[in-house]
Motif scaffolding. Structure first.
Motif, short mmCIF file in Angstrom:
data_model
loop_
_atom_site.label_atom_id
_atom_site.label_comp_id
_atom_site.label_asym_id
_atom_site.label_seq_id
_atom_site.Cartn_x
_atom_site.Cartn_y
_atom_site.Cartn_z
N LYS A 107 0.83 -1.20 0.00
CA LYS A 107 0.00 0.00 0.00
C LYS A 107 0.87 1.26 0.00
O LYS A 107 0.56 2.24 -0.69
CB LYS A 107 -0.90 -0.02 1.24
N LYS A 108 1.97 1.22 0.74
CA LYS A 108 2.88 2.38 0.80
C LYS A 108 3.50 2.64 -0.57
O LYS A 108 3.62 3.79 -1.00
CB LYS A 108 3.96 2.14 1.85
N GLU A 109 3.89 1.58 -1.26
CA GLU A 109 4.51 1.76 -2.58
C GLU A 109 3.47 2.27 -3.59
O GLU A 109 3.79 3.11 -4.44
CB GLU A 109 5.11 0.44 -3.06
N TYR A 110 2.25 1.78 -3.48
CA TYR A 110 1.17 2.26 -4.35
C TYR A 110 0.92 3.75 -4.13
O TYR A 110 0.79 4.53 -5.09
CB TYR A 110 -0.10 1.45 -4.09
N THR A 111 0.86 4.15 -2.86
CA THR A 111 0.65 5.57 -2.53
C THR A 111 1.80 6.42 -3.04
O THR A 111 1.59 7.51 -3.57
CB THR A 111 0.51 5.74 -1.00
N ASN A 112 3.02 5.90 -2.90
CA ASN A 112 4.20 6.62 -3.36
C ASN A 112 4.17 6.84 -4.87
O ASN A 112 4.42 7.94 -5.36
CB ASN A 112 5.46 5.84 -2.96
N LEU A 113 3.83 5.80 -5.63
CA LEU A 113 3.74 5.91 -7.09
C LEU A 113 2.62 6.85 -7.51
O LEU A 113 2.75 7.62 -8.47
CB LEU A 113 3.54 4.53 -7.71
N ARG A 114 1.51 6.79 -6.79
CA ARG A 114 0.37 7.65 -7.12
C ARG A 114 0.71 9.12 -6.87
O ARG A 114 0.37 9.99 -7.67
CB ARG A 114 -0.85 7.24 -6.28
N GLU A 115 1.41 9.39 -5.75
CA GLU A 115 1.79 10.78 -5.44
C GLU A 115 2.81 11.33 -6.43
O GLU A 115 2.85 12.53 -6.69
CB GLU A 115 2.33 10.86 -4.01
N LYS A 116 3.61 10.45 -7.00
CA LYS A 116 4.58 10.88 -8.01
C LYS A 116 3.93 11.08 -9.38
O LYS A 116 4.59 11.55 -10.31
CB LYS A 116 5.71 9.84 -8.13
N GLY A 117 2.65 10.74 -9.50
CA GLY A 117 1.94 10.91 -10.76
C GLY A 117 2.17 9.81 -11.76
O GLY A 117 1.87 9.98 -12.95
N PHE A 118 2.69 8.67 -11.29
CA PHE A 118 3.01 7.56 -12.21
C PHE A 118 1.75 7.07 -12.93
O PHE A 118 1.75 6.88 -14.16
CB PHE A 118 3.67 6.43 -11.44
N TYR A 119 0.68 6.87 -12.19
CA TYR A 119 -0.54 6.33 -12.80
C TYR A 119 -1.20 7.36 -13.73
O TYR A 119 -1.76 6.99 -14.77
CB TYR A 119 -1.51 5.88 -11.71
N ASN A 120 -1.13 8.62 -13.37
CA ASN A 120 -1.67 9.68 -14.24
C ASN A 120 -0.91 9.73 -15.57
O ASN A 120 -1.50 9.98 -16.63
CB ASN A 120 -1.60 11.04 -13.54
N GLN A 121 0.41 9.49 -15.50
CA GLN A 121 1.22 9.48 -16.72
C GLN A 121 0.82 8.30 -17.62
O GLN A 121 0.80 8.43 -18.85
CB GLN A 121 2.70 9.38 -16.37
N ILE A 122 0.52 7.17 -17.00
CA ILE A 122 0.08 5.99 -17.76
C ILE A 122 -1.21 6.30 -18.51
O ILE A 122 -1.36 5.99 -19.70
CB ILE A 122 -0.11 4.77 -16.84
N ILE A 123 -2.15 6.94 -17.79
CA ILE A 123 -3.45 7.23 -18.39
C ILE A 123 -3.34 8.31 -19.45
O ILE A 123 -3.85 8.16 -20.57
CB ILE A 123 -4.46 7.64 -17.29
N SER A 124 -2.66 9.42 -19.11
CA SER A 124 -2.56 10.54 -20.06
C SER A 124 -1.72 10.18 -21.28
O SER A 124 -1.96 10.67 -22.38
CB SER A 124 -1.98 11.76 -19.36
N GLY A 125 -0.73 9.32 -21.09
CA GLY A 125 0.13 8.93 -22.20
C GLY A 125 -0.39 7.74 -22.98
O GLY A 125 0.27 7.26 -23.91
N ASN A 126 -1.57 7.23 -22.57
CA ASN A 126 -2.16 6.07 -23.24
C ASN A 126 -1.16 4.92 -23.34
O ASN A 126 -0.98 4.29 -24.38
CB ASN A 126 -2.66 6.46 -24.63
N SER A 127 -0.51 4.64 -22.20
CA SER A 127 0.56 3.64 -22.15
C SER A 127 0.04 2.32 -21.61
O SER A 127 -0.93 2.27 -20.85
CB SER A 127 1.71 4.14 -21.26
N ILE A 190 11.25 -2.06 -3.63
CA ILE A 190 11.88 -2.10 -4.94
C ILE A 190 13.36 -1.76 -4.80
O ILE A 190 13.72 -0.70 -4.28
CB ILE A 190 11.19 -1.12 -5.91
N LEU A 191 14.22 -2.67 -5.22
CA LEU A 191 15.67 -2.44 -5.13
C LEU A 191 16.21 -1.72 -6.36
O LEU A 191 17.10 -0.88 -6.26
CB LEU A 191 16.40 -3.78 -4.97
N ASP A 192 15.68 -2.06 -7.53
CA ASP A 192 16.21 -1.50 -8.78
C ASP A 192 15.09 -1.41 -9.81
O ASP A 192 14.38 -2.38 -10.05
CB ASP A 192 17.34 -2.40 -9.31
N ASN A 193 14.93 -0.24 -10.38
CA ASN A 193 13.94 -0.04 -11.45
C ASN A 193 14.52 0.91 -12.51
O ASN A 193 13.84 1.80 -13.00
CB ASN A 193 12.63 0.51 -10.87
#
Length: 203
Positions: A107-127, A190-193
């Motif tokens: 849940k913490k990692e999901y919140t972190n990615l959401r706050e960074k706008g990762f999911y919004n970028q997926i949606i807006s970029g049609n990725s 996540i160790l490496d991405n």
């Protein structure tokens, strides 16, 4: 002389009687043991109906199969958590399913990615984001794992490939419809991405 013969016959009869009783007890015990083993083995035999045809299958020992279930749970979590489409509802449904398999670290990692706008970028970029598991290293005594995978982000104009290495712990829990393997992942991070390649698409 007659008395001695009678006494000797009585002793022989006693010995034969005792031997017969002991033999009968051994036969009865062996029968119980054999019957118990047959019942136990029969419980491991299951019939699966395939197109109306019953097929006999054998139930394996849970402890022997447990490492396979650990790997399957780790693979399932990463596939659900990192398989994303440009659809907010699809993302939420996948993430919610994955969070049944992990403790608060997911849940913490999901919140972190959401706050960074990762999911919004997926949606807006049609990725479209997918992940492929390369290998999973299990430390059974320490109840730890390291997941090695490849993350692919397919955008309109490019294909990004990132390395994905994560680690965490796992523990047994009660099986449920939302967690059929009965495994809970814990202390996940996540160790490496890092990005390995970014190939533009040619039209």
């Amino acid at each position: 002389m007659l008395v001695k013969n009678i006494e000797q016959k009585i002793k022989i009869n006693k010995a034969v009687s005792v031997a017969a009783i002991v033999f009968a007890v051994i036969v009865v015990i062996a029968g119980f043991v054999t019957a118990y083993q047959l019942v136990r083995d029969s419980r491991k035999s299951l019939y699966v109906i395939d197109n109306g045809v019953p097929i006999l299958v054998k139930q394996t020992d849970e402890l022997l199969n447990r490492p396979v279930e650990y790997r399957s749970q780790i693979e399932l979590f990463h596939r659900l958590f990192f398989t994303l489409a440009p659809d907010d509802r699809y993302i939420k449904e996948n993430v919610e399913k994955s969070l049944y398999l992990i403790d608060d670290s997911g849940k913490k990692e999901y919140t972190n990615l959401r706050e960074k706008g990762f999911y919004n970028q997926i949606i807006s970029g049609n990725s479209l984001v997918t992940v492929r598991g390369d290998s999973i290293k299990l430390d059974l005594p320490g109840r730890k794992f390291i997941y090695y995978g490849t993350q692919m982000i397919n955008r309109k104009t490019s294909l990004i490939i990132r390395r994905l290495i994560t680690e965490g712990n796992f523990e047994d829990m009660i099986r449920s419809p939302n967690n059929p393997h009965g495994v809970l992942l814990k202390n996940w991070r996540i160790l490496d991405n890092t990005e390995m390649s970014n190939k533009p698409k040619s039209y």
